[in-house]
Write a protein that holds these residues in place. Structure first.
Motif, PDB file in Angstrom:
ATOM      1  N   MET A 230       9.053  -7.232  18.298  1.00 19.08           N
ATOM      2  CA  MET A 230      10.049  -6.355  17.701  1.00 19.08           C
ATOM      3  C   MET A 230       9.392  -5.179  16.986  1.00 19.08           C
ATOM      4  SD  MET A 230      13.074  -7.817  18.277  1.00 19.08           S
ATOM      5  CE  MET A 230      14.206  -7.291  16.984  1.00 19.08           C
ATOM      6  N   ARG A 231      10.092  -4.064  16.947  1.00 20.05           N
ATOM      7  CA  ARG A 231       9.653  -2.864  16.233  1.00 20.05           C
ATOM      8  C   ARG A 231      10.115  -2.954  14.777  1.00 20.05           C
ATOM      9  NH1 ARG A 231      12.134   2.887  18.084  1.00 20.05           N
ATOM     10  NH2 ARG A 231      13.949   1.996  17.035  1.00 20.05           N
ATOM     11  N   LEU A 232       9.226  -2.630  13.835  1.00 15.72           N
ATOM     12  CA  LEU A 232       9.549  -2.690  12.412  1.00 15.72           C
ATOM     13  C   LEU A 232       9.972  -1.312  11.917  1.00 15.72           C
ATOM     14  CD1 LEU A 232       9.459  -4.618   9.877  1.00 15.72           C
ATOM     15  CD2 LEU A 232       7.236  -3.564   9.366  1.00 15.72           C
ATOM     16  N   LEU A 233      11.181  -1.224  11.385  1.00 17.90           N
ATOM     17  CA  LEU A 233      11.695   0.013  10.787  1.00 17.90           C
ATOM     18  C   LEU A 233      11.332   0.023   9.313  1.00 17.90           C
ATOM     19  CD1 LEU A 233      13.497   2.579  10.721  1.00 17.90           C
ATOM     20  CD2 LEU A 233      15.458   1.062  10.377  1.00 17.90           C
ATOM     21  N   VAL A 234      10.662   1.093   8.872  1.00 12.51           N
ATOM     22  CA  VAL A 234      10.229   1.227   7.484  1.00 12.51           C
ATOM     23  C   VAL A 234      10.897   2.460   6.885  1.00 12.51           C
ATOM     24  CG1 VAL A 234       8.256   1.595   5.939  1.00 12.51           C
ATOM     25  CG2 VAL A 234       8.007   0.132   7.958  1.00 12.51           C
ATOM     26  N   GLN A 235      11.551   2.318   5.731  1.00 11.61           N
ATOM     27  CA  GLN A 235      12.185   3.451   5.062  1.00 11.61           C
ATOM     28  C   GLN A 235      11.913   3.348   3.562  1.00 11.61           C
ATOM     29  OE1 GLN A 235      15.757   5.254   6.670  1.00 11.61           O
ATOM     30  NE2 GLN A 235      16.369   3.261   7.462  1.00 11.61           N
ATOM     31  N   GLY A 236      11.396   4.443   2.993  1.00  8.15           N
ATOM     32  CA  GLY A 236      11.080   4.446   1.574  1.00  8.15           C
ATOM     33  C   GLY A 236      11.569   5.699   0.889  1.00  8.15           C
ATOM     34  N   VAL A 237      12.076   5.536  -0.322  1.00  3.75           N
ATOM     35  CA  VAL A 237      12.456   6.651  -1.195  1.00  3.75           C
ATOM     36  C   VAL A 237      11.671   6.477  -2.478  1.00  3.75           C
ATOM     37  CG1 VAL A 237      14.320   7.852  -2.373  1.00  3.75           C
ATOM     38  CG2 VAL A 237      14.775   6.641  -0.232  1.00  3.75           C
ATOM     39  N   GLY A 238      10.758   7.399  -2.752  1.00  4.82           N
ATOM     40  CA  GLY A 238       9.891   7.212  -3.905  1.00  4.82           C
ATOM     41  C   GLY A 238       9.081   5.936  -3.705  1.00  4.82           C
TER      42      GLY A 238
ATOM     43  N   ARG B 284       0.828  -1.212   0.000  1.00  7.91           N
ATOM     44  CA  ARG B 284       0.000   0.000   0.000  1.00  7.91           C
ATOM     45  C   ARG B 284       0.860   1.258   0.000  1.00  7.91           C
ATOM     46  NH1 ARG B 284      -2.978  -2.476   4.041  1.00  7.91           N
ATOM     47  NH2 ARG B 284      -2.600  -0.818   5.561  1.00  7.91           N
ATOM     48  N   LEU B 285       1.971   1.230   0.741  1.00  8.10           N
ATOM     49  CA  LEU B 285       2.880   2.376   0.763  1.00  8.10           C
ATOM     50  C   LEU B 285       3.424   2.659  -0.632  1.00  8.10           C
ATOM     51  CD1 LEU B 285       4.997   1.803   4.024  1.00  8.10           C
ATOM     52  CD2 LEU B 285       3.224   3.517   3.656  1.00  8.10           C
ATOM     53  N   ILE B 286       3.785   1.621  -1.353  1.00 12.64           N
ATOM     54  CA  ILE B 286       4.307   1.794  -2.707  1.00 12.64           C
ATOM     55  C   ILE B 286       3.251   2.435  -3.611  1.00 12.64           C
ATOM     56  CG2 ILE B 286       5.076   0.545  -4.780  1.00 12.64           C
ATOM     57  CD1 ILE B 286       6.375  -1.509  -2.858  1.00 12.64           C
ATOM     58  N   THR B 287       2.021   1.931  -3.502  1.00 10.57           N
ATOM     59  CA  THR B 287       0.930   2.467  -4.328  1.00 10.57           C
ATOM     60  C   THR B 287       0.668   3.931  -4.007  1.00 10.57           C
ATOM     61  OG1 THR B 287      -0.100   0.278  -4.464  1.00 10.57           O
ATOM     62  CG2 THR B 287      -1.497   2.181  -4.940  1.00 10.57           C
ATOM     63  N   VAL B 288       0.633   4.261  -2.708  1.00  6.38           N
ATOM     64  CA  VAL B 288       0.362   5.632  -2.279  1.00  6.38           C
ATOM     65  C   VAL B 288       1.510   6.561  -2.659  1.00  6.38           C
ATOM     66  CG1 VAL B 288       0.091   7.095  -0.241  1.00  6.38           C
ATOM     67  CG2 VAL B 288      -1.226   4.985  -0.434  1.00  6.38           C
ATOM     68  N   ALA B 289       2.751   6.107  -2.485  1.00  6.64           N
ATOM     69  CA  ALA B 289       3.913   6.935  -2.837  1.00  6.64           C
ATOM     70  C   ALA B 289       3.886   7.308  -4.312  1.00  6.64           C
ATOM     71  CB  ALA B 289       5.202   6.205  -2.487  1.00  6.64           C
ATOM     72  N   GLU B 290       3.491   6.364  -5.151  1.00  3.68           N
ATOM     73  CA  GLU B 290       3.425   6.638  -6.587  1.00  3.68           C
ATOM     74  C   GLU B 290       2.248   7.547  -6.929  1.00  3.68           C
ATOM     75  OE1 GLU B 290       3.733   4.199 -10.791  1.00  3.68           O
ATOM     76  OE2 GLU B 290       2.998   3.152  -9.014  1.00  3.68           O
ATOM     77  N   ALA B 291       1.099   7.287  -6.313  1.00  2.97           N
ATOM     78  CA  ALA B 291      -0.106   8.054  -6.646  1.00  2.97           C
ATOM     79  C   ALA B 291       0.013   9.520  -6.242  1.00  2.97           C
ATOM     80  CB  ALA B 291      -1.323   7.416  -5.977  1.00  2.97           C
TER      81      ALA B 291
ATOM     82  N   ARG C 184      10.592   2.882  -3.699  1.00  2.00           N
ATOM     83  CA  ARG C 184      11.492   1.829  -3.218  1.00  2.00           C
ATOM     84  C   ARG C 184      11.458   1.805  -1.696  1.00  2.00           C
ATOM     85  NH1 ARG C 184      15.294   4.441  -6.276  1.00  2.00           N
ATOM     86  NH2 ARG C 184      16.665   4.587  -4.476  1.00  2.00           N
ATOM     87  N   PHE C 185      11.125   0.662  -1.122  1.00  2.00           N
ATOM     88  CA  PHE C 185      10.975   0.544   0.330  1.00  2.00           C
ATOM     89  C   PHE C 185      11.839  -0.579   0.879  1.00  2.00           C
ATOM     90  CE2 PHE C 185       7.355   3.149  -0.508  1.00  2.00           C
ATOM     91  CZ  PHE C 185       7.128   3.843   0.670  1.00  2.00           C
ATOM     92  N   GLN C 186      12.324  -0.339   2.098  1.00  2.00           N
ATOM     93  CA  GLN C 186      13.037  -1.364   2.862  1.00  2.00           C
ATOM     94  C   GLN C 186      12.358  -1.494   4.214  1.00  2.00           C
ATOM     95  OE1 GLN C 186      17.111   0.029   3.007  1.00  2.00           O
ATOM     96  NE2 GLN C 186      17.646  -1.077   1.138  1.00  2.00           N
TER      97      GLN C 186
END
Length: 350
Positions: free
Chosen positions: A303-311, A279-286, A313-315
């Motif tokens: 555990m805590r999930l670290l989310v990092q996205g550029v455009g 969903r993050l990828i779709t929203v980032a593009e839209a 591309r997400f990790q």
């Protein structure tokens, strides 16, 4: 750091390395690598975030590295260092220099939207110049993003647009930020080369070389892995070399960041992290979002999930366990150009 580099530093001054680069270029990953390979050298960090949620500081404070204890990591959130020198930057420096055990080297991570030259100028302030020197400005470049043309416009096309309608301002603020970071640099790291072809590396390197009017070394890196001895000890004394670092904003009294918006999005625990990243990828593009970063709670996971996205591309990775009594949940910083539709973005992700 070589002995020759140490001896070439101005006597009695603590060296400062400024690490600049666009959003998501890999500055925090690079700094983590420097800390992991400090070889006993006492370091301090000043981290300048854009947005109220201190993601980068949280990542680095969890390193547990003896040569850079948590109290030596200073976070200045939601403000450009060069715009708040008297209020934020000088007090932060004073606090670090006032410690019983002073740092041997200070690293400043600028916001991805910051212009580095005004920050270098700040080292002319009384009380700073006699005690500190800008050892070097390092620009970290997201090579894959630049190759995709996301942060590098075609100057020929811009010239044609201006000629067709000279009454219009066709300046691209993202392009200006990117170029100002290159123009101020003493060393450029072309990062994420694992995502680039050899032809793309050559094209981006050539474009950077044409942008900079002086000789600046360009090194290729993957995930910021580079010997810190190549980064610390440049002895550039950048505060004495401002004329060689042209900027789009030379002659201006100041600058602002009105070209960008950021907001914090709070969400419940995730049931399916993989679907959420989709969903993050779709929203980032839209919505043409530049950067999304933050921490997420995953239902049933300690555990805590670290989310990092550029455009688009997400990790993602689990970085540490939630601490006892620590508020859980999902909090993300969303950064884009002016006019982000915060309501629509929040609705799409909820």
């Amino acid at each position: 750091m070589s002995q020759s580099s140490v001896s070439s530093l101005p006597p009695g001054k603590i060296p400062v390395t400024i690490i600049t680069g666009f959003l998501g270029a890999g500055k925090t990953t690079l700094i983590r690598h420097i800390l992991d390979n400090a070889q006993g050298r006492r370091l301090a960090l000043i981290i300048n975030e854009f947005g109220d949620l201190g993601i980068d500081a949280e990542i680095l404070k969890g390193c547990g590295i003896e040569t850079c204890p948590e109290e030596n990591i200073v976070e200045l959130a939601n403000g450009c260092l060069c715009c708040t020198v008297a209020d934020d930057f000088v007090p932060a420096i004073e606090a670090l220099l006032g410690r019983d055990t002073k740092p041997e080297h200070i690293i400043i991570e600028t916001s991805g939207l910051a212009l580095p030259k005004p920050l270098v100028k700040a080292f002319d302030w009384p009380g700073l110049r006699t005690r500190l020197t800008v050892d070097g400005v390092i620009a970290v470049i997201d090579g894959a993003a630049v190759a995709d043309g996301r942060f590098a416009d075609d100057p020929l096309k811009l010239a044609e647009q201006r000629a067709a309608d000279p009454s219009l301002d066709h300046d691209n603020p993202l392009e200006e930020v990117y170029e100002d970071q290159l123009l101020c640099a003493d060393l450029i790291l072309l990062n994420k080369i694992d995502l680039m072809t050899d032809a793309e590396q050559a094209a981006v390197t050539g474009a950077i070389t044409q942008t900079i009017p002086r000789a600046v070394k360009i090194l290729c890196t993957q995930e910021g892995r580079i010997d810190p001895r190549l980064l610390l000890g440049l002895a550039a004394a950048a505060e004495d070399d401002l004329a060689a670092r042209p900027s789009h904003h030379d002659g201006e009294e100041g600058h602002d960041h009105d070209d960008f918006d950021s907001f914090i999005l709070t969400l419940p625990a995730l049931a399916d992290p993989t679907a959420f990243i989709g969903r993050l990828i779709t929203v980032a593009e839209a919505f043409d979002i530049i950067r999304i970063k933050g921490f997420a709670e995953v239902a049933g996971k300690p555990m805590r999930l670290l989310v990092q996205g550029v455009g688009t591309r997400f990790q993602q990775r689990f970085d540490r366990a939630w601490r006892p009594g620590e508020p859980r949940g999902t909090r993300l910083v969303v950064i884009g150009q002016k006019g982000l539709d915060q309501t629509a973005i929040a609705a799409a992700l909820r």
